[in-house]
Design a protein around this motif. Structure first.
Motif, PDB file in Angstrom:
ATOM      1  N   ALA A 112       0.838  -1.644   0.232  1.00  0.00           N
ATOM      2  CA  ALA A 112       0.006  -0.104   0.190  1.00  0.00           C
ATOM      3  C   ALA A 112       0.708   1.295  -0.262  1.00  0.00           C
ATOM      4  CB  ALA A 112      -1.296   0.183   1.192  1.00  0.00           C
ATOM      5  N   ALA A 113       2.144   1.365   0.346  1.00  0.00           N
ATOM      6  CA  ALA A 113       3.262   2.356   0.757  1.00  0.00           C
ATOM      7  C   ALA A 113       3.220   3.072  -0.414  1.00  0.00           C
ATOM      8  CB  ALA A 113       3.900   1.959   0.921  1.00  0.00           C
ATOM      9  N   THR A 114       4.263   2.461  -1.147  1.00  0.00           N
ATOM     10  CA  THR A 114       4.089   2.346  -2.433  1.00  0.00           C
ATOM     11  C   THR A 114       3.081   3.201  -3.844  1.00  0.00           C
ATOM     12  OG1 THR A 114       5.506   0.571  -3.358  1.00  0.00           O
ATOM     13  CG2 THR A 114       5.155   2.533  -5.528  1.00  0.00           C
ATOM     14  N   PRO A 115       1.931   2.827  -3.860  1.00  0.00           N
ATOM     15  CA  PRO A 115       0.777   3.919  -4.529  1.00  0.00           C
ATOM     16  C   PRO A 115       0.531   4.999  -3.775  1.00  0.00           C
ATOM     17  CG  PRO A 115       0.099   1.342  -4.201  1.00  0.00           C
ATOM     18  CD  PRO A 115       1.300   1.311  -3.972  1.00  0.00           C
ATOM     19  N   ARG A 116       0.660   5.220  -2.465  1.00  0.00           N
ATOM     20  CA  ARG A 116       0.564   6.464  -1.688  1.00  0.00           C
ATOM     21  C   ARG A 116       2.052   7.206  -1.891  1.00  0.00           C
ATOM     22  NH1 ARG A 116      -1.208   2.708   2.808  1.00  0.00           N
ATOM     23  NH2 ARG A 116       0.601   3.463   3.662  1.00  0.00           N
ATOM     24  N   LYS A 117       2.766   6.695  -1.814  1.00  0.00           N
ATOM     25  CA  LYS A 117       3.905   8.087  -1.856  1.00  0.00           C
ATOM     26  C   LYS A 117       3.983   7.823  -3.807  1.00  0.00           C
ATOM     27  CE  LYS A 117       9.523   7.413  -2.301  1.00  0.00           C
ATOM     28  NZ  LYS A 117      10.600   6.550  -1.837  1.00  0.00           N
ATOM     29  N   LEU A 118       3.595   7.479  -4.783  1.00  0.00           N
ATOM     30  CA  LEU A 118       3.458   7.501  -6.289  1.00  0.00           C
ATOM     31  C   LEU A 118       2.690   8.830  -6.144  1.00  0.00           C
ATOM     32  CD1 LEU A 118       3.271   4.676  -7.862  1.00  0.00           C
ATOM     33  CD2 LEU A 118       5.304   6.829  -8.234  1.00  0.00           C
ATOM     34  N   GLU A 119       1.539   9.038  -5.219  1.00  0.00           N
ATOM     35  CA  GLU A 119       0.484  10.107  -5.148  1.00  0.00           C
ATOM     36  C   GLU A 119       1.035  11.661  -4.372  1.00  0.00           C
ATOM     37  OE1 GLU A 119      -3.847   9.663  -3.807  1.00  0.00           O
ATOM     38  OE2 GLU A 119      -2.856   7.493  -4.339  1.00  0.00           O
ATOM     39  N   ARG A 120       2.221  11.200  -3.478  1.00  0.00           N
ATOM     40  CA  ARG A 120       2.793  12.765  -3.198  1.00  0.00           C
ATOM     41  C   ARG A 120       3.244  13.299  -3.843  1.00  0.00           C
ATOM     42  NH1 ARG A 120       2.855   8.797   1.833  1.00  0.00           N
ATOM     43  NH2 ARG A 120       5.623   8.608   0.824  1.00  0.00           N
ATOM     44  N   GLU A 121       4.264  12.501  -4.760  1.00  0.00           N
ATOM     45  CA  GLU A 121       5.142  12.997  -5.713  1.00  0.00           C
ATOM     46  C   GLU A 121       4.930  13.512  -6.530  1.00  0.00           C
ATOM     47  OE1 GLU A 121       7.857   9.669  -6.031  1.00  0.00           O
ATOM     48  OE2 GLU A 121       8.786   9.969  -3.579  1.00  0.00           O
ATOM     49  N   GLY A 122       3.454  12.938  -6.737  1.00  0.00           N
ATOM     50  CA  GLY A 122       2.442  13.716  -7.917  1.00  0.00           C
ATOM     51  C   GLY A 122       2.722  12.822  -9.770  1.00  0.00           C
ATOM     52  N   LEU A 123       2.576  11.759  -9.277  1.00  0.00           N
ATOM     53  CA  LEU A 123       2.866  10.347 -10.284  1.00  0.00           C
ATOM     54  C   LEU A 123       2.034   9.619 -10.453  1.00  0.00           C
ATOM     55  CD1 LEU A 123       7.063   9.096  -9.837  1.00  0.00           C
ATOM     56  CD2 LEU A 123       5.900  10.875 -11.608  1.00  0.00           C
ATOM     57  N   ALA A 124       0.864   9.668  -9.643  1.00  0.00           N
ATOM     58  CA  ALA A 124      -0.521   8.949  -9.882  1.00  0.00           C
ATOM     59  C   ALA A 124      -1.700  10.347  -9.315  1.00  0.00           C
ATOM     60  CB  ALA A 124      -0.468   8.018  -8.317  1.00  0.00           C
ATOM     61  N   VAL A 125      -2.967   9.697  -9.838  1.00  0.00           N
ATOM     62  CA  VAL A 125      -3.960  10.588  -9.888  1.00  0.00           C
ATOM     63  C   VAL A 125      -4.506  11.182  -8.261  1.00  0.00           C
ATOM     64  CG1 VAL A 125      -5.966  11.494 -10.649  1.00  0.00           C
ATOM     65  CG2 VAL A 125      -4.395  10.062 -12.340  1.00  0.00           C
ATOM     66  N   ALA A 126      -4.106  11.412  -7.202  1.00  0.00           N
ATOM     67  CA  ALA A 126      -4.211  11.234  -6.453  1.00  0.00           C
ATOM     68  C   ALA A 126      -6.279  10.994  -6.047  1.00  0.00           C
ATOM     69  CB  ALA A 126      -4.405  12.824  -5.927  1.00  0.00           C
ATOM     70  N   GLY A 127      -6.226  10.471  -5.245  1.00  0.00           N
ATOM     71  CA  GLY A 127      -7.490  10.045  -4.538  1.00  0.00           C
ATOM     72  C   GLY A 127      -8.107   8.298  -5.036  1.00  0.00           C
ATOM     73  N   THR A 128      -7.290   8.228  -6.189  1.00  0.00           N
ATOM     74  CA  THR A 128      -7.423   7.235  -6.784  1.00  0.00           C
ATOM     75  C   THR A 128      -6.894   5.903  -6.250  1.00  0.00           C
ATOM     76  OG1 THR A 128      -5.626   6.984  -8.641  1.00  0.00           O
ATOM     77  CG2 THR A 128      -7.485   8.569  -9.005  1.00  0.00           C
ATOM     78  N   GLY A 129      -6.056   5.795  -5.662  1.00  0.00           N
ATOM     79  CA  GLY A 129      -5.691   4.240  -4.585  1.00  0.00           C
ATOM     80  C   GLY A 129      -6.757   3.112  -3.643  1.00  0.00           C
ATOM     81  N   PHE A 130      -6.456   2.220  -4.001  1.00  0.00           N
ATOM     82  CA  PHE A 130      -7.290   2.464  -3.119  1.00  0.00           C
ATOM     83  C   PHE A 130      -6.843  -0.236  -3.356  1.00  0.00           C
ATOM     84  CE2 PHE A 130      -8.692   0.879  -7.333  1.00  0.00           C
ATOM     85  CZ  PHE A 130      -9.449  -0.639  -7.266  1.00  0.00           C
ATOM     86  N   THR A 131      -7.153  -0.397  -2.203  1.00  0.00           N
ATOM     87  CA  THR A 131      -6.777  -1.697  -1.708  1.00  0.00           C
ATOM     88  C   THR A 131      -7.936  -3.250  -2.471  1.00  0.00           C
ATOM     89  OG1 THR A 131      -6.065  -1.221   0.152  1.00  0.00           O
ATOM     90  CG2 THR A 131      -6.113  -3.467  -0.438  1.00  0.00           C
ATOM     91  N   TYR A 132      -7.281  -3.554  -3.223  1.00  0.00           N
ATOM     92  CA  TYR A 132      -7.283  -4.451  -5.034  1.00  0.00           C
ATOM     93  C   TYR A 132      -7.469  -5.861  -3.858  1.00  0.00           C
ATOM     94  CZ  TYR A 132      -2.774  -5.678  -6.415  1.00  0.00           C
ATOM     95  OH  TYR A 132      -1.576  -6.116  -6.253  1.00  0.00           O
ATOM     96  N   ALA A 133      -6.313  -5.819  -3.255  1.00  0.00           N
ATOM     97  CA  ALA A 133      -6.158  -7.790  -2.249  1.00  0.00           C
ATOM     98  C   ALA A 133      -5.375  -7.613  -1.163  1.00  0.00           C
ATOM     99  CB  ALA A 133      -5.875  -8.798  -3.606  1.00  0.00           C
ATOM    100  N   ILE A 134      -5.563  -8.547  -0.140  1.00  0.00           N
ATOM    101  CA  ILE A 134      -4.960  -8.746   0.707  1.00  0.00           C
ATOM    102  C   ILE A 134      -4.156 -10.156   0.599  1.00  0.00           C
ATOM    103  CG2 ILE A 134      -4.415  -8.720   3.787  1.00  0.00           C
ATOM    104  CD1 ILE A 134      -5.933  -6.607   2.258  1.00  0.00           C
ATOM    105  N   GLY A 135      -2.618 -10.099   0.156  1.00  0.00           N
ATOM    106  CA  GLY A 135      -2.070 -11.226   0.585  1.00  0.00           C
ATOM    107  C   GLY A 135      -1.889 -12.048   0.838  1.00  0.00           C
ATOM    108  N   LYS A 136      -1.554 -13.601   1.025  1.00  0.00           N
ATOM    109  CA  LYS A 136      -0.425 -14.125   2.353  1.00  0.00           C
ATOM    110  C   LYS A 136       0.142 -14.831   1.980  1.00  0.00           C
ATOM    111  CE  LYS A 136      -5.704 -14.893   3.317  1.00  0.00           C
ATOM    112  NZ  LYS A 136      -7.495 -15.829   3.233  1.00  0.00           N
ATOM    113  N   LEU A 137       1.055 -15.200   2.768  1.00  0.00           N
ATOM    114  CA  LEU A 137       2.351 -16.046   2.424  1.00  0.00           C
ATOM    115  C   LEU A 137       2.793 -17.417   2.618  1.00  0.00           C
ATOM    116  CD1 LEU A 137       5.569 -15.130   2.476  1.00  0.00           C
ATOM    117  CD2 LEU A 137       5.693 -15.248   4.530  1.00  0.00           C
ATOM    118  N   VAL A 138       3.100 -17.861   2.146  1.00  0.00           N
ATOM    119  CA  VAL A 138       3.425 -19.128   2.242  1.00  0.00           C
ATOM    120  C   VAL A 138       4.130 -19.997   2.060  1.00  0.00           C
ATOM    121  CG1 VAL A 138       2.387 -19.512  -0.512  1.00  0.00           C
ATOM    122  CG2 VAL A 138       2.195 -22.010   1.820  1.00  0.00           C
TER     123      VAL A 138
END
Length: 249
Positions: free
Chosen positions: A79-105
Motif C-alpha cells: 500500500a505504501a508505494t502507490p501512496r508515495k507515488l500520489e504524494r510525488e505527483g506521479l499518480a492521480v490523487a485519490g484513485t488508490g484503493f486496496t484490491y487484495a490482501i496477500g497471503k504468505l505460504v
C-alpha cells in the motif's frame, strides 16, 4: 436506398466500436500475475479494451515510474508505494484503493516435504530457502519478518537465496534449485487447493498484512480504458477471481 443506409449504419457502428477499443498499460506485481491475466481477459471481453500487462517487483516498478515509464495503472504488492507515488505527483490523487490482501505460504515442489505446522524450518534438512528480495518485494519482507518472529532468522540466513521478485523466487523452488521457499499463496493454490508439492500457509500473525493497492498513474489520467480497468477491478467479476486465488478482500 435502404440497403445503402443499412451499410452506412453498419460501417459507422463498426468504426465506432473500433474507436472505443483502446489499450491500457498495466504494471502488475509479480505475485498477482495469474489472477490478473484472468481479469485482463474478462475485462477485454466485457469492454473491448485490452490491458497490456508488465510483470515485476514493486520496487523496480517504482523506479521505472520515477524515470518516466509510460505505465497507466499500477497494481502494487503493497500500500505504501502507490501512496508515495500520489504524494510525488506521479499518480492521480485519490484513485488508490486496496484490491487484495496477500497471503504468505512456505512451499516446496516435493510432496510431503513441508509439514502442516512448518516445523521443517526447524529441522534444517534443506540446503536452500528461497525468499524474494525484501528491499524490492513485500513478500520478501514478510518472509524475513516471519523467520524473525519464529526466532530462526539468524540460523537460516546462510541458507537464504534471493529472487529479484516473487516470480523468480517461485521458479527457484519449482526448479528444485531451492528445496523450499516463501511465495505468495496465489502461486501455490488455486480454487482453495494446492496445485502441487507441499505447503504451510503462514499464520497471519507472523507478518504484517500485505495490503496490495492499485492506483491510476498520471499517463493514464486521460485514458478512458485505464479508468475503466480501475472500476473493473472493484467489480464482482474481478473480486471473484481474486478470491479464487486465495487473496483476502
Amino acid at each position: 436506398m435502404k440497403l445503402s443506409c443499412w451499410l452506412l449504419f453498419f460501417t459507422l457502428a463498426v468504426s465506432a466500436g473500433l474507436a472505443r477499443a483502446a489499450e491500457v498499460q498495466v504494471a502488475v506485481a509479480a505475485n498477482f500475475a495469474a489472477p490478473m491475466k484472468k481479469i485482463a481477459a474478462e475485462f477485454e471481453r466485457a469492454t473491448g479494451d485490452k490491458a497490456v500487462l508488465s510483470l515485476g517487483s514493486t520496487g523496480n516498478f517504482y523506479a521505472q515510474i520515477k524515470n518516466g515509464a509510460p505505465y497507466q495503472v499500477f497494481l502494487s504488492a503493497d500500500a505504501a508505494t502507490p501512496r508515495k507515488l500520489e504524494r510525488e505527483g506521479l499518480a492521480v490523487a485519490g484513485t488508490g484503493f486496496t484490491y487484495a490482501i496477500g497471503k504468505l505460504v512456505l512451499w516446496s515442489a516435493q510432496p510431503g516435504f513441508i509439514d502442516a505446522g512448518g516445523e521443517v524450518l526447524k529441522k534444517e534438512n534443506f540446503r536452500h530457502l528461497a525468499v524474494a528480495n525484501p528491499q524490492l518485494a513485500p513478500y520478501g519482507a514478510a518472509a524475513l519478518e516471519t523467520l524473525r518472529k519464529l526466532g530462526l532468522l539468524a540460523t537460516l540466513t546462510p541458507k537464504l537465496v534471493q529472487g529479484q521478485n516473487i516470480a523468480q523466487t517461485y521458479q527457484f523452488v519449482a526448479s528444485g534449485n531451492a528445496q523450499l521457499g516463501f511465495v505468495a499463496l496465489s502461486q501455490a493454490y488455486e480454487g482453495g487447493k494446492l496445485k502441487s508439492g507441499s505447503a504451510w500457509i503462514v499464520p497471519a500473525d507472523l507478518y504484517h498484512p500485505i495490503r496490495q493497492d492499485a492506483v491510476l498513474l498520471k499517463p493514464g489520467a486521460a485514458n478512458p480504458a485505464a479508468r475503466a480497468l480501475m472500476r473493473f477491478l472493484k467489480g464482482a467479476q474481478a473480486r471473484a477471481v481474486i478470491q479464487d486465488y486465495g487473496y483476502g478482500l
